[in-house]
Scaffold this active site. Structure first.
Site, mmCIF file in Angstrom:
data_model
loop_
_atom_site.group_PDB
_atom_site.id
_atom_site.type_symbol
_atom_site.label_atom_id
_atom_site.label_comp_id
_atom_site.label_asym_id
_atom_site.label_seq_id
_atom_site.Cartn_x
_atom_site.Cartn_y
_atom_site.Cartn_z
ATOM 1 N N GLY A 161 0.873 -1.171 0.000
ATOM 2 C CA GLY A 161 0.000 0.000 0.000
ATOM 3 C C GLY A 161 0.905 1.215 0.000
ATOM 4 O O GLY A 161 1.377 1.655 1.052
ATOM 5 N N THR A 206 0.205 7.837 -0.224
ATOM 6 C CA THR A 206 0.942 8.832 0.569
ATOM 7 C C THR A 206 1.584 8.249 1.828
ATOM 8 O O THR A 206 2.792 8.406 2.054
ATOM 9 C CB THR A 206 -0.035 9.948 1.005
ATOM 10 O OG1 THR A 206 -0.837 10.290 -0.101
ATOM 11 C CG2 THR A 206 0.682 11.146 1.521
ATOM 12 N N HIS A 259 -7.495 9.674 19.909
ATOM 13 C CA HIS A 259 -6.563 10.744 19.515
ATOM 14 C C HIS A 259 -7.209 11.608 18.431
ATOM 15 O O HIS A 259 -7.204 12.838 18.505
ATOM 16 C CB HIS A 259 -5.255 10.117 18.999
ATOM 17 C CG HIS A 259 -4.397 11.042 18.199
ATOM 18 N ND1 HIS A 259 -4.712 11.416 16.898
ATOM 19 C CD2 HIS A 259 -3.254 11.689 18.487
ATOM 20 C CE1 HIS A 259 -3.797 12.244 16.446
ATOM 21 N NE2 HIS A 259 -2.894 12.435 17.393
ATOM 22 N N GLU A 281 -8.392 15.480 18.455
ATOM 23 C CA GLU A 281 -7.961 16.374 17.362
ATOM 24 C C GLU A 281 -9.168 17.166 16.821
ATOM 25 O O GLU A 281 -9.065 18.371 16.574
ATOM 26 C CB GLU A 281 -7.343 15.484 16.280
ATOM 27 C CG GLU A 281 -6.839 16.153 15.043
ATOM 28 C CD GLU A 281 -6.392 15.082 14.021
ATOM 29 O OE1 GLU A 281 -5.589 14.196 14.365
ATOM 30 O OE2 GLU A 281 -6.885 15.128 12.876
HETATM 31 P P1 NDP Z 1 -5.440 5.665 0.898
HETATM 32 O O1 NDP Z 1 -6.262 5.534 2.127
HETATM 33 O O2 NDP Z 1 -5.854 6.659 -0.107
HETATM 34 O O3 NDP Z 1 -5.360 4.230 0.234
HETATM 35 C C1 NDP Z 1 -4.773 4.038 -1.041
HETATM 36 C C2 NDP Z 1 -3.937 2.794 -1.040
HETATM 37 O O4 NDP Z 1 -4.754 1.646 -0.747
HETATM 38 C C3 NDP Z 1 -3.318 2.552 -2.394
HETATM 39 O O5 NDP Z 1 -2.037 1.999 -2.212
HETATM 40 C C4 NDP Z 1 -4.281 1.545 -3.002
HETATM 41 O O6 NDP Z 1 -3.701 0.758 -4.033
HETATM 42 C C5 NDP Z 1 -4.565 0.695 -1.807
HETATM 43 N N1 NDP Z 1 -5.770 -0.124 -1.945
HETATM 44 C C6 NDP Z 1 -7.051 0.298 -1.848
HETATM 45 N N2 NDP Z 1 -7.893 -0.746 -2.007
HETATM 46 C C7 NDP Z 1 -7.126 -1.850 -2.189
HETATM 47 C C8 NDP Z 1 -7.404 -3.225 -2.384
HETATM 48 N N3 NDP Z 1 -8.667 -3.682 -2.385
HETATM 49 N N4 NDP Z 1 -6.365 -4.060 -2.532
HETATM 50 C C9 NDP Z 1 -5.097 -3.616 -2.505
HETATM 51 N N5 NDP Z 1 -4.763 -2.336 -2.308
HETATM 52 C C10 NDP Z 1 -5.765 -1.446 -2.143
HETATM 53 O O7 NDP Z 1 -3.907 5.909 1.283
HETATM 54 P P2 NDP Z 1 -3.230 6.800 2.396
HETATM 55 O O8 NDP Z 1 -1.785 6.644 2.169
HETATM 56 O O9 NDP Z 1 -3.813 8.160 2.493
HETATM 57 O O10 NDP Z 1 -3.638 6.076 3.762
HETATM 58 C C11 NDP Z 1 -3.319 4.720 4.029
HETATM 59 C C12 NDP Z 1 -3.913 4.328 5.358
HETATM 60 O O11 NDP Z 1 -3.353 5.146 6.365
HETATM 61 C C13 NDP Z 1 -5.428 4.547 5.455
HETATM 62 O O12 NDP Z 1 -6.004 3.528 6.238
HETATM 63 C C14 NDP Z 1 -5.555 5.878 6.135
HETATM 64 O O13 NDP Z 1 -6.780 6.036 6.821
HETATM 65 C C15 NDP Z 1 -4.380 5.800 7.098
HETATM 66 N N6 NDP Z 1 -3.868 7.078 7.553
HETATM 67 C C16 NDP Z 1 -3.798 8.149 6.731
HETATM 68 C C17 NDP Z 1 -3.313 9.356 7.174
HETATM 69 C C18 NDP Z 1 -3.199 10.517 6.258
HETATM 70 O O14 NDP Z 1 -2.824 11.587 6.747
HETATM 71 N N7 NDP Z 1 -3.481 10.349 4.983
HETATM 72 C C19 NDP Z 1 -2.849 9.515 8.560
HETATM 73 C C20 NDP Z 1 -2.882 8.324 9.317
HETATM 74 C C21 NDP Z 1 -3.393 7.160 8.828
HETATM 75 P P3 NDP Z 1 -3.753 1.259 -5.571
HETATM 76 O O15 NDP Z 1 -2.609 2.191 -5.727
HETATM 77 O O16 NDP Z 1 -3.608 0.019 -6.336
HETATM 78 O O17 NDP Z 1 -5.078 1.934 -5.768
#
Ligand code: NDP
Length: 486
Positions: A17, A20, A193, A197
Site C-alpha cells: 500500500g 501517501t 486521539h 484532534e
Molecule cells: P489511501 O487511504 O488513499 O489508500 C490508497 C492505497 O490503498 C493505495 O495503495 C491503493 O492501491 C490501496 N488499496 C485500496 N484498495 C485496495 C485493495 N482492495 N487491494 C489492494 N490495495 C488497495 O492511502 P493513504 O496513504 O492516504 O492512507 C493509508 C492508510 O493510512 C489509510 O487507512 C488511512 O486512513 C491511514 N492514515 C492516513 C493518514 C493521512 O494523513 N493520509 C494519517 C494516518 C493514517 P492502488 O494504488 O492500487 O489503488
C-alpha cells in the site's frame, strides 16, 4: 517471475500500500537502515516510489503479493497501509494466507478498533501475530517521524517494536511509540486521539471566529495572535499551523485564504467513531461530540440557508469590546480551559475502553508518545504525562493540582467568552459545552435528581435516596406512598 530473478528472502520489513502514507513510511524505514520490500496493488506506484526515492536506502520492489512475502526474512514483518475497511480485509487476507506462524502483520491504517479485534482473533488461529497500529502525523509524520500506537501481543511487539520505535518521532530522547495494549488497543487510542484532534480544531476555530466577529481583526491579524499564543502554554502543532493558514493569501483572488474556502467541514469518520464508542461506554466526551456535530451542522447547507433567511439574532448589535487586549486574553483562556476539558474527556474514554476490553493502557505513556509526531502534539502533553506520573490513579485530569490551578486561572475569561458569544449570537458550542461539563463536575447537586423523579413517575424506573440505602419507587398513581423496590 522466474526464480533466477526473485529477490533473496532478506528483507527486514515489507510495506504494501504505497499511497501517501505507505510510501513515506517505507522511505522512513529505508532511511533508518532497513531493507524494505515494497508492494502496491498497482505496480506503477511501486515504480514511482523507487524511481523518485530509491537512493534514500535499500528498497526491494515486488510485483505480486507472493513475491513480496517471499522477499522477507523470518519472522516476516509486513506493514499494510491501505484504505480502512473492506480494502484492509482483502489485503490482510491475501497477505496472511502466505504468512507462517510467528510472522507479524501490522495494519497501520485507520482501522476501526472492533475490526482489529476481529482480525486479531481470525489470525491467531494460524499463529500469525496481528498488530493493529495507530499511526498519526499525516504525510510528513510518516516520513520524518510519526507517533505510533501499536496494539497486539507482547511477543509481536518484541518483534516489530524496535523497528517501529526506530522510525517514530523522538521527544527528549524518548521515541513516540509504545506498546499500547493487546488486540484493538492501538487503534482504539488512535481513534480517541483523532476525536481529541476534532475537539482541538473546533475550539481553535471558535477562538478565531470570536476574535474576528467581536474585534474585527483580519485573518492575518488573528494569525499573529495565534503565533503569539504558540509561544506560551498553548504551544502546539495545531496552533502553529492555524497561524500559517490564517496568514495565507489566496493567489487567485488576493483574498485571505480562509475566506475563499467553503465553510463546510468534512470528516472521514474517526471522530464519529469516537463519539459512538463513548456513547456505548457511557463516557461524556461532550467536547469531541460538539466538534463532530459542528462539522455536521456546517454541511447542512439547505437548513443553514433557510435559517439564515428567517431566524432572528440578538435584538441589538452587541456593544463594541472596550478592552481589546483583555478580550484576546479571555479567548485564550477559554481555548486553554476548554482544551483541558476535551483532553480530560478523551483520557476518560481511554480508561473506560481499557476497562471494557481488558487492556492495560498506561495513560502517562500515551501522553508521552503524543508529545511528538502526531497532529495533537503539544507542550501541554508533557503536563499530562507528569500528571499521571504524580497520580497514577487520577480520576480526571481536571483535579490534578497543575490543571486545577491552570483552569482556575482561566475561569473568568472562559465564562466571559461564553457569555459574550451567546449575547452576540456567535456559535461557540465547544467553549460552552466544556464550561458546562466543568460546572457539572464540580456541582454539589445536579438536577439529575429531578430526572430520576420523572423517570420514576412515568416509568417506575426507581431511584436511590440520599439518606438511606436501597432502591425505591413512589406509587405515583395511587397514594404516593414510597415502597422499597430492591
Ligand atoms: P489511501 O487511504 O488513499 O489508500 C490508497 C492505497 O490503498 C493505495 O495503495 C491503493 O492501491 C490501496 N488499496 C485500496 N484498495 C485496495 C485493495 N482492495 N487491494 C489492494 N490495495 C488497495 O492511502 P493513504 O496513504 O492516504 O492512507 C493509508 C492508510 O493510512 C489509510 O487507512 C488511512 O486512513 C491511514 N492514515 C492516513 C493518514 C493521512 O494523513 N493520509 C494519517 C494516518 C493514517 P492502488 O494504488 O492500487 O489503488
Amino acid at each position: 517471475m522466474s526464480t533466477a530473478t526473485a529477490p533473496a528472502p532478506d528483507g527486514d520489513i515489507g510495506v504494501t500500500g504505497l499511497a501517501t502514507m505507505g510510501a513515506n513510511l517505507a522511505r522512513n524505514l529505508a532511511r533508518h537502515g532497513c531493507r524494505v520490500v515494497v508492494h502496491n496493488r498497482t505496480r506503477a506506484r511501486t515504480d514511482a516510489l523507487v524511481a523518485a526515492h530509491g537512493d534514500e536506502g535499500a528498497f526491494v520492489p515486488t510485483s505480486s503479493v507472493a513475491e513480496f512475502v517471499a522477499a522477507l526474512s523470518r519472522p516476516r514483518k509486513v506493514v499494510v497501509m491501505v484504505q480502512a475497511g473492506a480494502s484492509t480485509d482483502a489485503v490482510v487476507e491475501e497477505v496472511a494466507a502466505l504468512l507462517e506462524a510467528g510472522d507479524v502483520l501490522v495494519d497501520g491504517g485507520n482501522a476501526r478498533y472492533t475490526d482489529t479485534i476481529r482480525r486479531t482473533q481470525a489470525l491467531a488461529g494460524r499463529g500469525v501475530h496481528f498488530v493493529g497500529c495507530g499511526i498519526s502525523g499525516g504525510e510528513e509524520g510518516a516520513l520524518l517521524g510519526p507517533s505510533i500506537m501499536p496494539g497486539g501481543s507482547a511477543e509481536a511487539y518484541e518483534i516489530v517494536g524496535p523497528l517501529l520505535e526506530s522510525i517514530a518521532a523522538v521527544v527528549d530522547g524518548t521515541p513516540c511509540c509504545t506498546h499500547v495494549g493487546t488486540d484493538g488497543a492501538g487503534h482504539f487510542v488512535k481513534m480517541v486521539h483523532n476525536g481529541i484532534e476534532y475537539a482541538d480544531m473546533q475550539l481553535i476555530a471558535e477562538a478565531y471566529d470570536l476574535l474576528r466577529a467581536r474585534l474585527g481583526l483580519s485573518p492575518a491579524g488573528i494569525g499573529e495572535v495565534f503565533a503569539g499564543w504558540n509561544a506560551g502554554d498553548l504551544e502546539s502543532y495545531l496552533v502553529e499551523i492555524t497561524a500559517q493558514v490564517l496568514r495565507h493569501v489566496d493567489a487567485a483572488t488576493g483574498q485571505p485564504f480562509v475566506d475563499v474556502v467553503l465553510d463546510e467541514a468534512e470528516q472521514k469518520g474517526t471522530g464519529r467513531w469516537t463519539v459512538q464508542s463513548a456513547l456505548d461506554l457511557g463516557v461524556p466526551v461532550s467536547g469531541i461530540a460538539e466538534a463532530v456535530f459542528a462539522r455536521g451542522l456546517s454541511g447542512h447547507t439547505a437548513q443553514r440557508e433557510a435559517a439564515r433567511a428567517v431566524l432572528p439574532g440578538p435584538a441589538a448589535d452587541p456593544a463594541p469590546v472596550e478592552d481589546r487586549d483583555a478580550f484576546v486574553e479571555a479567548v485564550r483562556q477559554a481555548l486553554y480551559a476548554s482544551k483541558v476539558v476535551a483532553y480530560a474527556q478523551g483520557f476518560d474514554q481511554i480508561a473506560a475502553g481499557a476497562r471494557e476490553h481488558g487492556w492495560e493502557i498506561d495513560p502517562g505513556a500515551l501522553a508521552t508518545i503524543w508529545r511528538g509526531g502526531c497532529i495533537i502534539r503539544a507542550r501541554f502533553l508533557d503536563r499530562i504525562r507528569q500528571a499521571y506520573a504524580d497520580e497514577p490513579d487520577l480520576t480526571t485530569l481536571l483535579t490534578h493540582g497543575y490543571f486545577r490551578d491552570a483552569v482556575a486561572d482561566c475561569l473568568e475569561g472562559w465564562r466571559t467568552v461564553v457569555v459574550e458569544a451567546a449575547r452576540a449570537g456567535i456559535p461557540a458550542p465547544g467553549f460552552a459545552t466544556a464550561l458546562a461539563y466543568y460546572d457539572g463536575l464540580r456541582a454539589e447537586r445536579l438536577p439529575a435528581a429531578l430526572v430520576q423523579g420523572l423517570r420514576d413517575l412515568f416509568g417506575a424506573h426507581t431511584y436511590r435516596r440520599v439518606d438511606r440505602e436501597g432502591v425505591f419507587h413512589t406509587v405515583w398513581s395511587e397514594d404516593r406512598r414510597e415502597v422499597q423496590a430492591g
